[in-house]
Design a protein around this motif. Structure first.
Motif, mmCIF file in Angstrom:
data_model
loop_
_atom_site.group_PDB
_atom_site.id
_atom_site.type_symbol
_atom_site.label_atom_id
_atom_site.label_comp_id
_atom_site.label_asym_id
_atom_site.label_seq_id
_atom_site.Cartn_x
_atom_site.Cartn_y
_atom_site.Cartn_z
ATOM 1 N N CYS A 105 10.847 -4.968 -0.481
ATOM 2 C CA CYS A 105 10.170 -4.695 -1.758
ATOM 3 C C CYS A 105 8.675 -4.982 -1.741
ATOM 4 C CB CYS A 105 10.842 -5.494 -2.879
ATOM 5 S SG CYS A 105 12.567 -5.055 -3.140
ATOM 6 N N HIS A 106 8.039 -4.873 -0.556
ATOM 7 C CA HIS A 106 6.599 -5.147 -0.502
ATOM 8 C C HIS A 106 5.761 -3.923 -0.155
ATOM 9 C CE1 HIS A 106 7.194 -5.258 3.901
ATOM 10 N NE2 HIS A 106 5.902 -4.931 3.947
ATOM 11 N N VAL A 109 2.694 -0.520 -3.536
ATOM 12 C CA VAL A 109 2.813 -1.302 -4.765
ATOM 13 C C VAL A 109 4.204 -1.084 -5.362
ATOM 14 C CG1 VAL A 109 0.375 -1.474 -5.331
ATOM 15 C CG2 VAL A 109 1.633 0.566 -6.027
ATOM 16 N N GLY A 110 5.164 -0.791 -4.463
ATOM 17 C CA GLY A 110 6.537 -0.565 -4.881
ATOM 18 C C GLY A 110 6.945 0.883 -4.689
ATOM 19 N N ALA A 130 8.995 -4.879 -6.291
ATOM 20 C CA ALA A 130 8.950 -6.329 -6.486
ATOM 21 C C ALA A 130 9.440 -6.683 -7.873
ATOM 22 C CB ALA A 130 7.523 -6.824 -6.279
ATOM 23 N N PRO A 133 7.677 -12.800 -9.769
ATOM 24 C CA PRO A 133 6.255 -13.084 -9.536
ATOM 25 C C PRO A 133 5.962 -13.417 -8.083
ATOM 26 C CG PRO A 133 7.006 -14.186 -11.534
ATOM 27 C CD PRO A 133 8.224 -13.627 -10.871
ATOM 28 N N GLU A 135 7.553 -12.238 -5.397
ATOM 29 C CA GLU A 135 7.554 -10.968 -4.666
ATOM 30 C C GLU A 135 6.288 -10.168 -4.950
ATOM 31 O OE1 GLU A 135 12.432 -10.408 -4.824
ATOM 32 O OE2 GLU A 135 11.121 -8.970 -5.841
ATOM 33 N N GLU A 136 5.858 -10.170 -6.195
ATOM 34 C CA GLU A 136 4.655 -9.429 -6.576
ATOM 35 C C GLU A 136 3.419 -10.005 -5.894
ATOM 36 O OE1 GLU A 136 5.933 -7.884 -11.034
ATOM 37 O OE2 GLU A 136 5.080 -9.892 -10.789
ATOM 38 N N MET A 139 3.488 -9.025 -2.156
ATOM 39 C CA MET A 139 3.190 -7.597 -2.061
ATOM 40 C C MET A 139 1.696 -7.347 -2.245
ATOM 41 S SD MET A 139 4.652 -4.474 -4.427
ATOM 42 C CE MET A 139 3.796 -5.079 -5.902
ATOM 43 N N TYR A 140 1.097 -8.007 -3.226
ATOM 44 C CA TYR A 140 -0.325 -7.844 -3.513
ATOM 45 C C TYR A 140 -1.179 -8.413 -2.373
ATOM 46 C CZ TYR A 140 -4.810 -8.467 -5.962
ATOM 47 O OH TYR A 140 -6.138 -8.445 -6.321
ATOM 48 N N LEU A 177 -2.097 -5.626 -10.825
ATOM 49 C CA LEU A 177 -1.916 -6.807 -9.974
ATOM 50 C C LEU A 177 -3.249 -7.514 -9.748
ATOM 51 C CD1 LEU A 177 0.483 -5.211 -7.344
ATOM 52 C CD2 LEU A 177 1.094 -7.037 -8.940
#
Length: 214
Positions: A105-106, A109-110, A130, A133, A135-136, A139-140, A177
């Motif tokens: 999930c990274h 941006v999804g 993601a 938070p 995971e987000e 990813m960011y 993000l």
């Protein structure tokens, strides 16, 4: 919750890396993403699990190793699959779903079901987005460093320009993000990564990253 330590994460990379070159590229990138995420963590104002963020960052790209052939060449055409391959590796190692998801999930941006169908991506049709938070944040943080040849840091402006090709909704998601987590000081990260001999961040927005989404 318990998470693999940095040494345990490194041991997993060593287990799956087919060559030293692959290990240096992928593990080095994961360490940099972990540093970026940890730098941004205090700025969120949210109660994120620092241990989970660190473990997720250190393992998020482990699936890349499955894309190397016997001669040590990376299959760039199948690169979009590295997330689901990493998820499979961590699941086979007995890790819980909340850690496996950092792999799948990274990307970008999804990735949504609609993205997969519309772009005809070689992935099982599902949402790879993601959802927490932690995971987000990983990813960011991943968006600020590329495993291109040679590996390099990216500015927020560079990534925003790059992701534009996938639609304005992806640009908007990245900017959301950015507003939430802020921008990392890549100069600090560059200095801490000096032993990896990585180039400093570039500010020229026209110098785009490699074609891969992450």
């Amino acid at each position: 919750m318990s998470f693999p330590t940095p040494d345990e994460a490194r041991a997993l990379h060593e287990k799956y890396a087919p060559t030293r070159e692959a290990f240096d590229l992928v593990h080095g990138h994961c360490e940099i993403v972990a540093r970026i995420a940890e730098q941004l963590l205090p700025r969120t104002g949210e109660r994120l699990d620092a241990g989970l963020v660190r473990a997720g960052a250190l393992l998020h790209d482990i699936g890349v190793y499955r894309l190397y052939d016997g001669a040590g060449r990376l299959d760039h055409r199948s690169y979009i699959r590295h997330g689901v391959l990493g998820h499979e590796i961590l699941r086979a190692e007995g890790f819980p779903e909340y850690l496996c998801r950092f792999c799948s999930c990274h990307t970008g941006v999804g990735l949504t079901e609609d993205d997969i169908r519309r772009q005809q991506l070689p992935l099982p049709v599902a949402d790879y987005v993601a959802g927490t938070p932690e995971e987000e944040l990983v990813m960011y943080a991943d968006k600020f460093h590329s495993k291109s040849t040679p590996p390099r840091f990216l500015s927020a402006a560079e990534y925003a320009e790059y992701v534009q090709r996938f639609g304005q909704d992806k640009v908007d998601a990245f900017h959301a993000l950015r507003a939430r987590f802020g921008e990392p000081d890549l100069g600090v990260t560059t200095r801490t990564a000096a032993s990896a001999a990585l180039p400093a961040p570039r500010s020229c927005a026209a110098d785009t990253p490699s074609r891969s989404r992450a």
